[in-house]
Structures are given as C-alpha cells and as structure tokens.
Design an enzyme around this catalytic site. Structure first.
Site, short mmCIF file in Angstrom:
data_model
loop_
_atom_site.label_atom_id
_atom_site.label_comp_id
_atom_site.label_asym_id
_atom_site.label_seq_id
_atom_site.Cartn_x
_atom_site.Cartn_y
_atom_site.Cartn_z
N GLY A 196 -5.64 -3.84 7.50
CA GLY A 196 -6.70 -2.85 7.57
C GLY A 196 -7.78 -3.16 8.59
N THR A 232 -0.66 1.94 6.84
CA THR A 232 -0.53 0.73 6.03
C THR A 232 -0.48 -0.47 6.98
OG1 THR A 232 1.01 -0.52 4.64
CG2 THR A 232 1.96 1.26 5.91
N GLY A 233 -0.84 -1.63 6.45
CA GLY A 233 -0.84 -2.83 7.28
C GLY A 233 -2.21 -3.48 7.29
N THR A 269 0.86 -1.18 0.00
CA THR A 269 0.00 0.00 0.00
C THR A 269 0.90 1.23 0.00
OG1 THR A 269 -1.84 -1.02 1.16
CG2 THR A 269 -1.55 1.33 1.52
N ARG A 286 -14.24 -6.81 -0.35
CA ARG A 286 -13.60 -6.48 0.94
C ARG A 286 -12.96 -5.10 0.88
NH1 ARG A 286 -8.21 -4.87 2.40
NH2 ARG A 286 -7.89 -5.36 4.58
N GLY A 326 -10.57 -2.39 3.08
CA GLY A 326 -9.69 -2.25 4.25
C GLY A 326 -9.79 -0.87 4.86
N ASP A 327 -8.76 -0.49 5.57
CA ASP A 327 -8.74 0.81 6.25
C ASP A 327 -8.46 1.98 5.31
OD1 ASP A 327 -6.08 -0.36 5.93
OD2 ASP A 327 -5.38 1.50 6.84
N1 ASP Z 1 -4.03 -1.42 4.71
C1 ASP Z 1 -4.27 -2.11 3.47
C2 ASP Z 1 -5.59 -2.84 3.55
O1 ASP Z 1 -5.88 -3.42 4.56
C3 ASP Z 1 -3.22 -3.08 3.10
C4 ASP Z 1 -1.81 -2.69 3.38
O2 ASP Z 1 -1.51 -1.59 3.81
O3 ASP Z 1 -0.94 -3.52 3.17
O4 ASP Z 1 -6.27 -2.89 2.56
#
Ligand code: ASP
Length: 302
Positions: free
Chosen positions: A219, A216-217, A165, A193, A195-196
């Site tokens: 979500g 990022t991470g 991301t 789906r 995410g955040d």
């Molecule tokens: N945060 C993103 C999500 O959950 C994915 C990511 O940052 O790797 O969609």
C-alpha cells in the site's frame, strides 16, 4: 443496454503452500455472489459489495474474518466502496469491531454526509447505524493467531504468504461501474498504519465512461501513484488490459520491483488484471453466467 460483467481478486502475493483449489473456490464463490446480484437486475455497486462480503467472510483472505493481526495482536481493517455512476465513495480505516467493513463503507457513503470514517469513530458509527458490533477476537482465525504467536517468539518471517486483500469491480446493465476493496492490511503492521485500500483513487476507484479498479499489494507504494485512478483514467481510451498494464508500468517507473496487483473493467465491459507477484487469485463472469477462475493472470484476454 450493457452486458453485465464482473471480476474479483483475492490479493496479490506469493500464495505458496496454499491449496490452489481451495483458494480458487473462495474467489469463485465471491464472483458467483456478485453475479447473482447482476443477473437479478441489481446494480454494479450492489454486486461488488455482495462479492466482497463473501471474501471478507472467508478465512483464507486478508479481509474481515481472517485478517492479518497487527503488532498489538489486534485486527484493524480498511475498506472502500466506489460508485462510478455518481462519482462518490465511502471509506473506513482501522475499524476493529465490525464483521464486514465493506458494508460500513457503503453506509458511510449512503447514510452520512462524509466520505471517510476511521478507528473508534467508525466502529461507533457502525453501532449507531445498526450494524452488529463484534469483539475483535471474533475476526481472528486460529491459523492467524498461531502465526502471530510464532512471530513474537523471534521466529523467522512467514513464508508463502498470500497477501489476500480482496476486491471486486463490476459493470451493470445500465453501464454503471463500481469497485470495492477490503483488507486487514499488511502482516504485523504497526497499530494505526493505514495502507492504500481505503484511499480513494489509490486502493479503488470507479468512474462511468472510464473504468473501475481495485488494487492490492504494498500500500505504501500504491498510494504514491494513485494506482486505481491512474488506471481508470487511461480506460477512457484504452481497454482495461491495456490500461492496467500501462498503469503498472507507470508505477514501476517510480517504484521498481514493487509487489502489486490490480483488477479493472472499462466502460465497454472489457475485463483486465495485472500483477507483479507470483500469483493473484481471480474469478470473473463475462455475461453468460459462467464463473471462471485462475491463480494468476496469464497475460491473455478474458
Ligand atoms: N494493499 C494492502 C495494504 O497495503 C495490502 C495488500 O493488498 O496485500 O494494506
């Protein structure tokens, strides 16, 4: 008069088995694009958009071209642009037919009375507002397609992923703050789906006299604590590095061992980064125009 600054990230993750030079070249080019906007007197909002477009166009990162493919073999992308000067935002979710979702997020913000568009309606809005409409397959890299095929032959999960991301935050000469976040989501996600990343306050947030952040991470974890709002609020009183670390600890108090990362800039121009993952490629510019890069935040000052 504030000294303009910015920082970008290419996603918190393992980033194993990647050529770190290539990865850092990618974030460097994005920071340089954002910086050229600021150096020419552009706004923080324009700068974070320009930086994010570069990252979306880069095949290595999980945003725009090169996004992860969902379980149906399609790319669905999310993006969020936040303007700290006017406390507003534009967001798109599960878009499939635009090359640069961050541009569409900006158009949602500037050209509609709404804040979030999703799915087919978002793609249709893009067409109405004159963005080129592409076929979903144009967003899929050969590498990602090979991963998708191997996943669907009962292959073991991919190792060494960079969950790439992307995001950017900036402060401009007028002291205005902005943030941008863009993603293809998590690998092999179910269709629909979200995410955040497109959620205001979770995947991104910006407020003048406080801070601007991009997350990022995982979500599903980040959205539970509104990570970016949590961190930016703390920047009223703390520097960006302090606030990001505090927000990370706050999140870990509810959700231990989550894979997460965040970048931020406070209203005084301090840059910060924080992540729990092995790596999170970053690039930043402090005001002298020199772009610096790293594969991970080393805990020190910028
Ligand atoms: N945060 C993103 C999500 O959950 C994915 C990511 O940052 O790797 O969609």
């Amino acid at each position: 008069m504030t000294t303009p600054r910015l920082i970008v990230h290419g996603g918190a993750g393992e980033w194993l088995n990647f050529d770190e030079t290539v990865v850092q070249d990618g974030v460097r080019a994005a920071a340089a694009a954002g910086w050229s906007v600021l150096a020419a007197g552009g706004t923080a909002l324009e700068a974070v958009e320009a930086a994010t477009i570069k990252l979306e166009d880069h095949p290595l990162f999980d945003a725009g071209y090169g996004s992860f493919i969902n379980q149906e073999g399609e790319v669905e992308m999310d993006a969020l642009l936040c303007d700290g000067a006017t406390l507003t935002f534009g967001s798109v979710a599960a878009v499939r037919r635009v090359k640069n979702p961050i541009i569409l997020a900006r158009l949602v913000m500037t050209r509609t009375p709404h804040h979030i568009f999703a799915g087919d309606g978002a793609d249709q809005l893009a067409a109405r507002l004159g963005l080129p409409i592409i076929s979903n397959i144009e967003l899929i890299t050969e590498k990602e397609f090979a991963h998708y095929r191997s996943r669907h032959k009962d292959a073991p999960p991919r190792l060494g992923l960079g969950t790439g991301t992307v995001g950017a935050v900036a402060i401009d000469a007028a002291g205005n703050l902005a943030s941008a976040t863009s993603t293809g989501g998590t690998p092999d996600k179910p269709k629909g789906r979200i995410g955040d990343s497109p959620i205001y306050g979770a995947g991104g947030y910006a407020r003048n006299r406080a801070g601007a952040c991009s997350a990022t991470g995982q979500g599903e974890h980040i959205m539970r604590v509104f990570l970016c709002k949590e961190a930016a609020d703390r920047m009223q009183d703390l520097t960006a590095p302090e606030a990001l670390t505090a927000a990370g600890a706050f999140m870990a108090g509810y959700i231990p061992n989550s894979d997460m990362g965040i970048i931020g800039i406070d209203w005084q121009g301090n840059l910060g980064a924080y992540h729990t993952t092995r790596a999170m490629p970053i690039a930043w510019v402090m005001g002298d125009g020199a772009v610096k890069t790293a594969m991970r935040w080393d805990g020190g000052a910028f």
